[in-house]
Design a protein around this motif. Sequence first.
Motif, PDB file in Angstrom:
ATOM      1  N   GLU A 249       0.801  -1.224   0.000  1.00 55.68           N
ATOM      2  CA  GLU A 249       0.000   0.000   0.000  1.00 55.68           C
ATOM      3  C   GLU A 249       0.836   1.277   0.000  1.00 55.68           C
ATOM      4  O   GLU A 249       0.438   2.284  -0.595  1.00 55.68           O
ATOM      5  N   VAL A 250       1.972   1.257   0.701  1.00 52.75           N
ATOM      6  CA  VAL A 250       2.770   2.479   0.867  1.00 52.75           C
ATOM      7  C   VAL A 250       4.204   2.220   0.416  1.00 52.75           C
ATOM      8  O   VAL A 250       4.825   1.250   0.852  1.00 52.75           O
ATOM      9  N   ARG A 251       4.701   3.081  -0.452  1.00 49.75           N
ATOM     10  CA  ARG A 251       6.114   3.005  -0.845  1.00 49.75           C
ATOM     11  C   ARG A 251       6.941   3.923   0.061  1.00 49.75           C
ATOM     12  O   ARG A 251       6.505   5.013   0.420  1.00 49.75           O
ATOM     13  N   VAL A 252       8.144   3.478   0.407  1.00 49.00           N
ATOM     14  CA  VAL A 252       9.026   4.267   1.277  1.00 49.00           C
ATOM     15  C   VAL A 252      10.424   4.283   0.674  1.00 49.00           C
ATOM     16  O   VAL A 252      11.001   3.218   0.419  1.00 49.00           O
ATOM     17  N   ASN A 253      10.949   5.472   0.427  1.00 47.60           N
ATOM     18  CA  ASN A 253      12.285   5.619  -0.142  1.00 47.60           C
ATOM     19  C   ASN A 253      13.047   6.724   0.577  1.00 47.60           C
ATOM     20  O   ASN A 253      12.476   7.500   1.343  1.00 47.60           O
TER      21      ASN A 253
END
Length: 252
Positions: free
Chosen positions: A163-167
Amino acid sequence: MDNSPSGRTVVVTGGTRGVGAGIARAFAEAGAHVVACARRPPEQHLEGVEFTPLDLRDPPAVRAFFDALPRVDVLVNNAGGTPYRRLADADPERHARVIELNLVTPLTASLAAYEHLRRARGAVVMISSVSGGRPSPGSAAYGAAKAGLENLARSMAVEWAPEVRVNTLVVGMVRTELAHLHYGGPDGVGAVSRTVPLGRLAAPSDVGAAAVFLASDAAAYISGASLLVHGGGERPPFLDAATANKPSDKED
Protein backbone atom coordinates in the motif's frame (compact mmCIF):
# COMPACT_ATOMS: atom_id res chain seq x y z
CA MET A 1 0.87 6.70 -15.89
CA ASP A 2 0.49 9.99 -13.98
CA ASN A 3 3.96 11.34 -13.24
CA SER A 4 2.64 14.56 -11.69
CA PRO A 5 1.56 15.02 -8.06
CA SER A 6 -1.16 17.40 -9.23
CA GLY A 7 -4.17 17.24 -6.90
CA ARG A 8 -2.36 15.20 -4.27
CA THR A 9 -1.80 16.37 -0.71
CA VAL A 10 1.86 16.48 0.26
CA VAL A 11 3.12 17.12 3.80
CA VAL A 12 6.71 18.37 4.11
CA THR A 13 8.11 18.48 7.63
CA GLY A 14 10.54 21.31 8.20
CA GLY A 15 9.37 22.70 4.88
CA THR A 16 9.89 26.39 5.58
CA ARG A 17 13.54 27.07 4.69
CA GLY A 18 16.60 25.55 3.06
CA VAL A 19 16.16 22.09 1.61
CA GLY A 20 12.65 21.79 3.04
CA ALA A 21 11.49 24.96 1.31
CA GLY A 22 13.00 23.71 -1.95
CA ILE A 23 11.06 20.46 -1.61
CA ALA A 24 7.80 22.23 -0.74
CA ARG A 25 8.23 24.63 -3.67
CA ALA A 26 8.93 21.78 -6.12
CA PHE A 27 5.73 19.96 -5.17
CA ALA A 28 3.70 23.18 -5.31
CA GLU A 29 5.05 24.00 -8.77
CA ALA A 30 4.05 20.48 -9.85
CA GLY A 31 0.46 21.17 -8.81
CA ALA A 32 0.26 19.44 -5.44
CA HIS A 33 -1.53 20.79 -2.38
CA VAL A 34 1.45 21.28 -0.06
CA VAL A 35 1.33 21.59 3.71
CA ALA A 36 4.60 22.55 5.38
CA CYS A 37 4.89 22.06 9.13
CA ALA A 38 7.62 23.39 11.39
CA ARG A 39 8.03 25.17 14.69
CA ARG A 40 8.59 28.54 13.03
CA PRO A 41 6.86 30.08 9.98
CA PRO A 42 8.84 30.73 6.79
CA GLU A 43 10.73 34.02 6.62
CA GLN A 44 9.55 34.43 3.04
CA HIS A 45 6.16 33.42 1.70
CA LEU A 46 6.22 30.19 -0.29
CA GLU A 47 3.73 30.45 -3.14
CA GLY A 48 1.20 27.62 -3.05
CA VAL A 49 2.40 26.25 0.30
CA GLU A 50 0.17 26.17 3.36
CA PHE A 51 1.99 26.51 6.70
CA THR A 52 0.98 24.88 9.99
CA PRO A 53 3.02 25.39 13.18
CA LEU A 54 3.99 22.06 14.70
CA ASP A 55 6.62 20.76 17.12
CA LEU A 56 7.43 17.35 15.67
CA ARG A 57 8.92 16.26 18.99
CA ASP A 58 5.42 16.36 20.53
CA PRO A 59 3.76 13.04 19.50
CA PRO A 60 0.20 13.98 20.62
CA ALA A 61 0.43 17.21 18.62
CA VAL A 62 1.76 15.32 15.59
CA ARG A 63 -1.13 12.83 15.77
CA ALA A 64 -3.66 15.66 16.11
CA PHE A 65 -2.14 17.45 13.10
CA PHE A 66 -2.45 14.42 10.81
CA ASP A 67 -5.89 13.46 12.17
CA ALA A 68 -7.16 16.92 11.18
CA LEU A 69 -6.06 16.55 7.56
CA PRO A 70 -8.67 15.17 5.15
CA ARG A 71 -6.04 13.19 3.25
CA VAL A 72 -2.29 12.68 2.85
CA ASP A 73 -0.85 11.20 -0.33
CA VAL A 74 2.83 11.93 0.27
CA LEU A 75 4.87 12.52 3.41
CA VAL A 76 8.35 14.02 3.09
CA ASN A 77 10.27 13.66 6.35
CA ASN A 78 12.73 16.52 5.95
CA ALA A 79 12.92 18.10 9.42
CA GLY A 80 16.33 17.65 11.00
CA GLY A 81 19.80 19.07 11.28
CA THR A 82 22.46 19.63 13.89
CA PRO A 83 24.99 22.20 15.04
CA TYR A 84 28.69 21.38 14.82
CA ARG A 85 29.43 19.70 18.13
CA ARG A 86 32.21 17.23 18.94
CA LEU A 87 31.11 14.31 21.08
CA ALA A 88 33.13 15.19 24.18
CA ASP A 89 32.06 18.84 24.05
CA ALA A 90 28.43 18.23 24.95
CA ASP A 91 26.45 16.16 27.41
CA PRO A 92 24.61 13.00 26.31
CA GLU A 93 21.25 14.73 26.53
CA ARG A 94 22.19 17.16 23.76
CA HIS A 95 23.29 14.36 21.48
CA ALA A 96 20.10 12.46 22.31
CA ARG A 97 18.03 15.45 21.17
CA VAL A 98 19.84 15.39 17.82
CA ILE A 99 18.95 11.72 17.41
CA GLU A 100 15.37 12.42 18.45
CA LEU A 101 14.94 15.15 15.83
CA ASN A 102 16.59 13.26 12.98
CA LEU A 103 15.38 9.70 13.63
CA VAL A 104 12.52 9.56 16.13
CA THR A 105 10.44 12.41 14.69
CA PRO A 106 10.35 10.90 11.16
CA LEU A 107 9.08 7.68 12.72
CA THR A 108 6.49 9.61 14.75
CA ALA A 109 5.23 11.49 11.70
CA SER A 110 5.16 8.37 9.53
CA LEU A 111 3.11 6.44 12.07
CA ALA A 112 0.71 9.35 12.49
CA ALA A 113 0.24 9.59 8.71
CA TYR A 114 0.07 5.84 8.06
CA GLU A 115 -3.71 5.40 7.75
CA HIS A 116 -3.94 8.32 5.34
CA LEU A 117 -1.06 6.95 3.28
CA ARG A 118 -2.46 3.42 3.26
CA ARG A 119 -5.83 4.59 1.97
CA ALA A 120 -4.19 6.72 -0.70
CA ARG A 121 -1.62 4.06 -1.63
CA GLY A 122 0.83 6.85 -1.05
CA ALA A 123 4.52 7.37 -0.53
CA VAL A 124 7.00 8.39 2.15
CA VAL A 125 10.25 10.13 1.23
CA MET A 126 12.92 10.28 3.93
CA ILE A 127 15.58 12.99 3.66
CA SER A 128 18.86 11.48 4.81
CA SER A 129 22.47 12.58 4.39
CA VAL A 130 25.81 11.35 3.16
CA SER A 131 26.83 11.80 6.82
CA GLY A 132 24.99 8.55 7.53
CA GLY A 133 27.37 6.55 5.36
CA ARG A 134 30.77 7.86 6.42
CA PRO A 135 32.52 9.12 9.56
CA SER A 136 31.06 12.46 10.59
CA PRO A 137 33.34 14.14 13.14
CA GLY A 138 31.57 17.08 14.69
CA SER A 139 28.17 15.65 13.84
CA ALA A 140 28.47 12.04 15.01
CA ALA A 141 25.01 11.82 16.56
CA TYR A 142 23.50 13.30 13.39
CA GLY A 143 25.35 10.80 11.20
CA ALA A 144 24.23 7.91 13.40
CA ALA A 145 20.63 9.10 13.22
CA LYS A 146 20.73 9.40 9.43
CA ALA A 147 22.20 5.90 9.13
CA GLY A 148 19.32 4.67 11.27
CA LEU A 149 16.83 6.59 9.13
CA GLU A 150 17.85 4.70 6.00
CA ASN A 151 17.46 1.38 7.80
CA LEU A 152 14.08 2.48 9.16
CA ALA A 153 12.94 3.37 5.64
CA ARG A 154 13.96 -0.01 4.26
CA SER A 155 12.08 -1.82 7.04
CA MET A 156 9.02 0.38 6.59
CA ALA A 157 9.09 -0.34 2.85
CA VAL A 158 8.77 -4.06 3.58
CA GLU A 159 6.19 -3.80 6.37
CA TRP A 160 3.94 -1.31 4.61
CA ALA A 161 4.02 -2.79 1.11
CA PRO A 162 2.17 -2.91 -1.16
CA GLU A 163 0.00 0.00 0.00
CA VAL A 164 2.77 2.48 0.87
CA ARG A 165 6.11 3.00 -0.85
CA VAL A 166 9.03 4.27 1.28
CA ASN A 167 12.29 5.62 -0.14
CA THR A 168 15.22 7.75 0.96
CA LEU A 169 17.08 10.66 -0.58
CA VAL A 170 20.71 10.65 0.56
CA VAL A 171 21.66 14.29 0.21
CA GLY A 172 25.14 15.78 -0.03
CA MET A 173 26.17 19.40 0.41
CA VAL A 174 23.47 21.94 -0.42
CA ARG A 175 23.79 25.68 -1.01
CA THR A 176 21.06 27.18 1.17
CA GLU A 177 20.64 30.59 2.79
CA LEU A 178 22.73 29.25 5.69
CA ALA A 179 25.57 27.82 3.59
CA HIS A 180 27.96 30.55 4.73
CA LEU A 181 27.70 29.26 8.31
CA HIS A 182 29.09 25.89 7.21
CA TYR A 183 31.48 26.79 4.40
CA GLY A 184 32.32 30.48 4.87
CA GLY A 185 31.70 33.25 2.35
CA PRO A 186 31.74 33.01 -1.44
CA ASP A 187 35.38 31.91 -1.50
CA GLY A 188 34.66 29.10 0.95
CA VAL A 189 31.60 27.98 -0.97
CA GLY A 190 33.62 28.05 -4.19
CA ALA A 191 36.44 26.01 -2.68
CA VAL A 192 34.04 23.41 -1.33
CA SER A 193 32.15 23.29 -4.64
CA ARG A 194 35.36 22.34 -6.43
CA THR A 195 35.56 19.16 -4.34
CA VAL A 196 32.27 17.94 -5.85
CA PRO A 197 32.61 16.04 -9.16
CA LEU A 198 29.79 18.05 -10.76
CA GLY A 199 31.53 21.25 -9.70
CA ARG A 200 28.85 22.82 -7.52
CA LEU A 201 26.80 22.36 -4.38
CA ALA A 202 23.24 21.14 -4.79
CA ALA A 203 20.45 23.68 -4.93
CA PRO A 204 17.35 23.00 -2.79
CA SER A 205 15.46 22.63 -6.07
CA ASP A 206 17.70 19.67 -7.00
CA VAL A 207 16.55 17.82 -3.90
CA GLY A 208 12.96 18.92 -4.53
CA ALA A 209 12.99 17.49 -8.06
CA ALA A 210 14.29 14.15 -6.76
CA ALA A 211 11.59 14.05 -4.07
CA VAL A 212 8.86 14.75 -6.64
CA PHE A 213 10.20 11.89 -8.76
CA LEU A 214 10.20 9.37 -5.90
CA ALA A 215 6.65 10.36 -4.97
CA SER A 216 5.38 10.10 -8.55
CA ASP A 217 4.00 7.18 -10.51
CA ALA A 218 7.23 7.20 -12.52
CA ALA A 219 8.73 5.57 -9.42
CA ALA A 220 5.82 3.18 -8.91
CA TYR A 221 8.10 0.13 -8.65
CA ILE A 222 10.74 1.82 -6.49
CA SER A 223 10.48 1.16 -2.76
CA GLY A 224 13.08 0.58 -0.07
CA ALA A 225 15.65 2.40 -2.21
CA SER A 226 18.21 5.09 -1.39
CA LEU A 227 18.81 7.66 -4.12
CA LEU A 228 22.10 9.57 -3.90
CA VAL A 229 21.74 13.30 -4.55
CA HIS A 230 25.33 14.40 -4.01
CA GLY A 231 26.75 15.53 -7.33
CA GLY A 232 28.93 12.47 -7.73
CA GLY A 233 30.14 12.20 -4.15
CA GLU A 234 33.42 13.22 -2.62
CA ARG A 235 36.86 12.85 -4.16
CA PRO A 236 38.82 10.29 -2.09
CA PRO A 237 41.58 12.15 -0.18
CA PHE A 238 44.17 9.48 -1.01
CA LEU A 239 44.05 10.51 -4.68
CA ASP A 240 45.52 13.89 -3.78
CA ALA A 241 47.92 12.45 -1.21
CA ALA A 242 49.36 9.71 -3.43
CA THR A 243 52.51 10.41 -5.41
CA ALA A 244 52.84 7.34 -7.65
CA ASN A 245 50.73 8.65 -10.53
CA LYS A 246 51.54 12.35 -10.31
CA PRO A 247 53.23 13.91 -13.35
CA SER A 248 56.99 14.18 -12.98
CA ASP A 249 58.92 17.39 -13.57
CA LYS A 250 61.68 15.35 -15.18
CA GLU A 251 61.74 14.74 -18.90
CA ASP A 252 61.98 11.20 -20.26
